[in-house]
Write a protein that holds these residues in place. Structure first.
Motif, PDB file in Angstrom:
ATOM      1  N   UNK A   1       0.864  -1.265  -0.075  1.00 31.23           N
ATOM      2  CA  UNK A   1      -0.119   0.018   0.093  1.00 31.23           C
ATOM      3  C   UNK A   1       0.945   0.944  -0.147  1.00 31.23           C
ATOM      4  N   UNK A   2       0.325   2.471  -0.147  1.00 34.01           N
ATOM      5  CA  UNK A   2       1.066   3.556  -0.112  1.00 34.01           C
ATOM      6  C   UNK A   2       0.838   4.292   1.104  1.00 34.01           C
ATOM      7  N   UNK A   3       1.798   5.145   1.718  1.00 33.86           N
ATOM      8  CA  UNK A   3       1.579   5.922   2.745  1.00 33.86           C
ATOM      9  C   UNK A   3       0.277   6.469   3.052  1.00 33.86           C
ATOM     10  N   UNK A   4      -0.136   6.672   4.230  1.00 37.82           N
ATOM     11  CA  UNK A   4      -1.563   7.011   4.488  1.00 37.82           C
ATOM     12  C   UNK A   4      -2.676   6.084   4.471  1.00 37.82           C
ATOM     13  N   UNK A   5      -2.447   4.874   3.603  1.00 35.69           N
ATOM     14  CA  UNK A   5      -3.444   4.015   3.370  1.00 35.69           C
ATOM     15  C   UNK A   5      -3.833   3.223   4.489  1.00 35.69           C
TER      16      UNK A   5
ATOM     17  N   UNK B   1      -3.640   5.120   8.492  1.00 37.99           N
ATOM     18  CA  UNK B   1      -2.513   5.932   8.294  1.00 37.99           C
ATOM     19  C   UNK B   1      -1.134   5.405   8.451  1.00 37.99           C
ATOM     20  N   UNK B   2      -1.098   4.389   7.611  1.00 40.25           N
ATOM     21  CA  UNK B   2       0.325   3.498   7.275  1.00 40.25           C
ATOM     22  C   UNK B   2       1.496   4.341   6.993  1.00 40.25           C
ATOM     23  N   UNK B   3       2.631   4.221   7.533  1.00 42.58           N
ATOM     24  CA  UNK B   3       3.775   4.877   7.252  1.00 42.58           C
ATOM     25  C   UNK B   3       4.845   3.904   6.598  1.00 42.58           C
ATOM     26  N   UNK B   4       5.852   4.300   5.897  1.00 42.87           N
ATOM     27  CA  UNK B   4       6.759   3.373   5.320  1.00 42.87           C
ATOM     28  C   UNK B   4       7.640   2.575   6.478  1.00 42.87           C
ATOM     29  N   UNK B   5       7.795   3.211   7.582  1.00 39.62           N
ATOM     30  CA  UNK B   5       8.337   2.470   8.875  1.00 39.62           C
ATOM     31  C   UNK B   5       7.279   1.308   9.282  1.00 39.62           C
ATOM     32  N   UNK B   6       6.157   1.205   8.734  1.00 44.47           N
ATOM     33  CA  UNK B   6       5.357   0.253   9.294  1.00 44.47           C
ATOM     34  C   UNK B   6       5.729  -1.008   8.435  1.00 44.47           C
ATOM     35  N   UNK B   7       6.525  -0.931   7.425  1.00 42.47           N
ATOM     36  CA  UNK B   7       7.041  -1.934   6.601  1.00 42.47           C
ATOM     37  C   UNK B   7       7.548  -3.208   7.577  1.00 42.47           C
ATOM     38  N   UNK B   8       6.879  -4.367   7.373  1.00 42.35           N
ATOM     39  CA  UNK B   8       7.477  -5.405   8.223  1.00 42.35           C
ATOM     40  C   UNK B   8       6.735  -6.701   7.826  1.00 42.35           C
ATOM     41  N   UNK B   9       7.167  -7.689   8.111  1.00 42.13           N
ATOM     42  CA  UNK B   9       6.371  -9.002   8.390  1.00 42.13           C
ATOM     43  C   UNK B   9       5.539  -9.051   9.641  1.00 42.13           C
TER      44      UNK B   9
ATOM     45  N   UNK C   1       4.767  -0.726   2.704  1.00 38.61           N
ATOM     46  CA  UNK C   1       4.113   0.606   2.786  1.00 38.61           C
ATOM     47  C   UNK C   1       5.101   1.530   2.105  1.00 38.61           C
ATOM     48  N   UNK C   2       4.664   1.811   0.753  1.00 44.51           N
ATOM     49  CA  UNK C   2       5.745   2.698   0.026  1.00 44.51           C
ATOM     50  C   UNK C   2       5.467   4.241   0.260  1.00 44.51           C
ATOM     51  N   UNK C   3       6.392   5.201   0.293  1.00 37.47           N
ATOM     52  CA  UNK C   3       6.277   6.472   0.479  1.00 37.47           C
ATOM     53  C   UNK C   3       5.936   7.196  -1.023  1.00 37.47           C
TER      54      UNK C   3
END
Length: 121
Positions: free
Chosen positions: A12-16, A84-92, A119-121
């Motif tokens: 997803x994109x940032x903010x999704x 409100x996902x952020x790129x730093x939420x990227x994880x397994x 999460x892409x920026x």
């Protein structure tokens, strides 16, 4: 034994938003507390949120408070609504179960295989 299966991850994109699900089966009477953890490449597995059997007592890591919501509709299904996902939420992201209140991954007895959130920026 308890089996846990996660679903709902994706790109997803940032903010999704995304909603993760975890289905438990087997001896679910030992799943008084269920939690979500996440692990990014090269990092430790971190606590995200947990919830009690009744689904009325949630706990959150400071990094996700106000953005993520954990819920449980019965002994067998747990959800993690992530807004409100952020790129730093990227994880397994892993679902886990334990019989006690704890945010220590070492004290969780059962684990799923994980679902990837990117999460892409």
């Amino acid at each position: 034994q308890v089996q846990l299966v996660e679903s709902g991850g994706g790109l997803v994109q940032a903010g999704d938003s995304l909603r993760l699900s975890c289905a438990a089966s087997g001896r679910t009477n030992s799943t008084s507390w269920m939690g979500w953890f996440r692990q990014a490449p090269g990092k430790e597995r971190d606590f995200v949120a947990s919830i009690n059997w009744r689904g009325n007592i949630p706990y959150y890591a400071d990094s996700v408070k106000g953005r993520f919501t954990i819920s449980r509709d019965n002994a067998n299904m747990v959800y993690l609504q992530m807004n409100s996902l952020k790129p730093e939420d990227t994880a397994l992201y892993y679902c886990a179960a334990t019989s006690r209140l704890t945010n220590d991954a070492r004290r969780y007895d059962y684990w799923g295989q994980g679902t990837q959130v990117t999460v892409s920026s």
